[in-house]
Design a protein around this motif. Structure first.
Motif, PDB file in Angstrom:
ATOM      1  N   SER A 213       0.820  -1.208   0.000  1.00 31.19           N
ATOM      2  CA  SER A 213       0.000   0.000   0.000  1.00 31.19           C
ATOM      3  C   SER A 213       0.850   1.253   0.000  1.00 31.19           C
ATOM      4  O   SER A 213       2.073   1.192   0.146  1.00 31.19           O
ATOM      5  CB  SER A 213      -0.912  -0.021   1.229  1.00 31.19           C
ATOM      6  OG  SER A 213      -0.146  -0.179   2.396  1.00 31.19           O
TER       7      SER A 213
ATOM      8  N   LYS B 285      -4.859  10.122  -1.676  1.00 31.91           N
ATOM      9  CA  LYS B 285      -5.550   8.833  -1.714  1.00 31.91           C
ATOM     10  C   LYS B 285      -4.640   7.792  -1.096  1.00 31.91           C
ATOM     11  O   LYS B 285      -3.440   7.765  -1.410  1.00 31.91           O
ATOM     12  CB  LYS B 285      -5.692   8.424  -3.181  1.00 31.91           C
ATOM     13  CG  LYS B 285      -7.060   8.289  -3.689  1.00 31.91           C
ATOM     14  CD  LYS B 285      -7.007   7.829  -5.137  1.00 31.91           C
ATOM     15  CE  LYS B 285      -8.103   8.521  -5.922  1.00 31.91           C
ATOM     16  NZ  LYS B 285      -8.089   8.159  -7.330  1.00 31.91           N
ATOM     17  N   TYR B 286      -5.178   6.948  -0.242  1.00 26.29           N
ATOM     18  CA  TYR B 286      -4.433   5.750   0.145  1.00 26.29           C
ATOM     19  C   TYR B 286      -4.839   4.648  -0.836  1.00 26.29           C
ATOM     20  O   TYR B 286      -6.028   4.528  -1.179  1.00 26.29           O
ATOM     21  CB  TYR B 286      -4.818   5.287   1.540  1.00 26.29           C
ATOM     22  CG  TYR B 286      -4.073   5.912   2.688  1.00 26.29           C
ATOM     23  CD1 TYR B 286      -2.680   5.848   2.760  1.00 26.29           C
ATOM     24  CD2 TYR B 286      -4.754   6.522   3.731  1.00 26.29           C
ATOM     25  CE1 TYR B 286      -2.000   6.389   3.835  1.00 26.29           C
ATOM     26  CE2 TYR B 286      -4.076   7.064   4.818  1.00 26.29           C
ATOM     27  CZ  TYR B 286      -2.709   6.997   4.863  1.00 26.29           C
ATOM     28  OH  TYR B 286      -2.039   7.528   5.934  1.00 26.29           O
ATOM     29  N   LYS B 287      -3.876   3.849  -1.252  1.00 21.06           N
ATOM     30  CA  LYS B 287      -4.194   2.724  -2.137  1.00 21.06           C
ATOM     31  C   LYS B 287      -3.612   1.428  -1.582  1.00 21.06           C
ATOM     32  O   LYS B 287      -2.542   1.449  -0.952  1.00 21.06           O
ATOM     33  CB  LYS B 287      -3.607   2.959  -3.531  1.00 21.06           C
ATOM     34  CG  LYS B 287      -4.399   3.956  -4.345  1.00 21.06           C
ATOM     35  CD  LYS B 287      -3.981   3.879  -5.799  1.00 21.06           C
ATOM     36  CE  LYS B 287      -4.775   4.859  -6.632  1.00 21.06           C
ATOM     37  NZ  LYS B 287      -4.283   4.879  -8.016  1.00 21.06           N
TER      38      LYS B 287
ATOM     39  N   ASN C 114      -7.961  -4.610  -5.386  1.00 18.36           N
ATOM     40  CA  ASN C 114      -7.460  -3.302  -4.934  1.00 18.36           C
ATOM     41  C   ASN C 114      -8.473  -2.617  -4.040  1.00 18.36           C
ATOM     42  O   ASN C 114      -9.665  -2.888  -4.130  1.00 18.36           O
ATOM     43  CB  ASN C 114      -7.268  -2.358  -6.138  1.00 18.36           C
ATOM     44  CG  ASN C 114      -6.332  -2.933  -7.140  1.00 18.36           C
ATOM     45  OD1 ASN C 114      -5.177  -3.175  -6.835  1.00 18.36           O
ATOM     46  ND2 ASN C 114      -6.831  -3.177  -8.339  1.00 18.36           N
TER      47      ASN C 114
ATOM     48  N   GLU D 202      -9.177   1.554  -2.259  1.00 17.45           N
ATOM     49  CA  GLU D 202      -8.729   2.948  -2.157  1.00 17.45           C
ATOM     50  C   GLU D 202      -9.477   3.640  -1.035  1.00 17.45           C
ATOM     51  O   GLU D 202     -10.543   3.187  -0.628  1.00 17.45           O
ATOM     52  CB  GLU D 202      -9.091   3.712  -3.444  1.00 17.45           C
ATOM     53  CG  GLU D 202      -8.300   3.306  -4.635  1.00 17.45           C
ATOM     54  CD  GLU D 202      -8.545   4.237  -5.828  1.00 17.45           C
ATOM     55  OE1 GLU D 202      -8.060   3.896  -6.901  1.00 17.45           O
ATOM     56  OE2 GLU D 202      -9.219   5.288  -5.677  1.00 17.45           O
TER      57      GLU D 202
ATOM     58  N   GLU E 244     -10.211   7.891  -0.171  1.00 17.54           N
ATOM     59  CA  GLU E 244      -9.886   9.262  -0.579  1.00 17.54           C
ATOM     60  C   GLU E 244      -9.966  10.237   0.585  1.00 17.54           C
ATOM     61  O   GLU E 244     -10.824  10.106   1.450  1.00 17.54           O
ATOM     62  CB  GLU E 244     -10.874   9.713  -1.668  1.00 17.54           C
ATOM     63  CG  GLU E 244     -10.671   8.951  -2.947  1.00 17.54           C
ATOM     64  CD  GLU E 244     -11.487   9.523  -4.100  1.00 17.54           C
ATOM     65  OE1 GLU E 244     -12.036  10.622  -3.964  1.00 17.54           O
ATOM     66  OE2 GLU E 244     -11.556   8.826  -5.133  1.00 17.54           O
TER      67      GLU E 244
ATOM     68  N   HIS F 263      -8.356   1.914   2.778  1.00 15.96           N
ATOM     69  CA  HIS F 263      -7.939   1.281   1.525  1.00 15.96           C
ATOM     70  C   HIS F 263      -7.743  -0.225   1.724  1.00 15.96           C
ATOM     71  O   HIS F 263      -8.157  -1.030   0.909  1.00 15.96           O
ATOM     72  CB  HIS F 263      -6.635   1.936   1.039  1.00 15.96           C
ATOM     73  CG  HIS F 263      -5.594   2.092   2.118  1.00 15.96           C
ATOM     74  ND1 HIS F 263      -5.868   2.583   3.368  1.00 15.96           N
ATOM     75  CD2 HIS F 263      -4.268   1.794   2.139  1.00 15.96           C
ATOM     76  CE1 HIS F 263      -4.764   2.599   4.100  1.00 15.96           C
ATOM     77  NE2 HIS F 263      -3.784   2.117   3.380  1.00 15.96           N
TER      78      HIS F 263
END
Ligand code: IMP
Length: 201
Positions: free
Chosen positions: A70, A116-118, A134, A136, A138, A179
């Motif tokens: 991440s 954004k965290y991914k 995946n 995310e 925001e 995320h």
């Protein structure tokens, strides 16, 4: 069904065990399978990093392995540090990094502060099959660090709909909307399908 969660992070392991509760899936740690290797995270995508970890651990212990990678993407940094988040400004503490990010963004407002965290999750089976998903989350970069929970960039990751940073939100809430939580929810579906196809269960 037994699976290995390929992380050295106790917090993630706990979160993951919580997620698969009730699925009749037994989660083993790297310690449980005596894996003490170092797997570098040097790829250019979260998914490749996650896949490499899941593949190596699965091949080592001949079990299904799950791994995640991440990072945070800050619009004003052209979506950096991204996949390099853990290695960003290595000479600074997170407190110092967060201060620097706020300083760098001084004079910006609204969408210019978007972040954004991914998270990517990879699942690798002993038969060599791989799956990925995946998640995310925001937010925006706050004007000052706030809160003591979480880790890393959480004190400056502000969620407008909660009026709080991730470091101010109760862990329980973060673990529902993060995320990682969003990616884990999709991983749960993949693992359920694998379990249903597992004839040894
Ligand atoms: P990894 O997925 O554990 O390799 O994490 C990569 C890096 O992304 C971490 O070292 C943090 O800098 C950042 N990061 C990922 N998720 C979070 C989070 O939930 N809070 C704060 N920082 C995070």
């Amino acid at each position: 069904m037994e699976i290995v969660f390929a992380t050295k992070n106790e917090g993630k392991l706990k979160e993951f065990k919580q997620l698969v509760k009730g699925l009749d899936i037994y989660v083993l740690s790297l310690n449980d399978v005596n894996f003490d290797g170092e797997i570098p995270e040097e790829a250019t995508t979260y998914f490749e990093n996650a896949l490499r970890k899941a593949r190596e651990v699965s091949m080592f212990c001949k079990r299904i392995a799950v791994s995640d990678d991440s990072g945070i993407e800050i619009l004003a940094y052209n979506n950096g540090p991204g996949v390099r988040s853990a290695r960003f400004l290595p000479e600074l503490t997170y407190k110092q990094k967060n201060k620097k990010i706020i300083l760098d963004l001084e004079g910006t407002s609204g969408n210019e502060r978007a972040a954004k965290y991914k998270c990517a999750i990879a699942i690798y089976t002993p038969e060599g099959k791989s799956f990925h998903c995946n998640g995310e989350c925001e937010g925006v970069i706050s004007s000052e660090p706030k809160g003591k929970r979480g880790f890393g960039y959480d004190p400056i990751f502000f969620l407008p709909e909660y009026g709080k940073t991730f470091a101010e939100l109760p862990v329980k809430i973060k673990n529902q909307i993060s995320h990682r939580a969003n990616a884990f929810k999709k991983a749960k579906k993949i693992l359920t399908d694998l379990k249903n196809a597992d004839t040894t269960k």
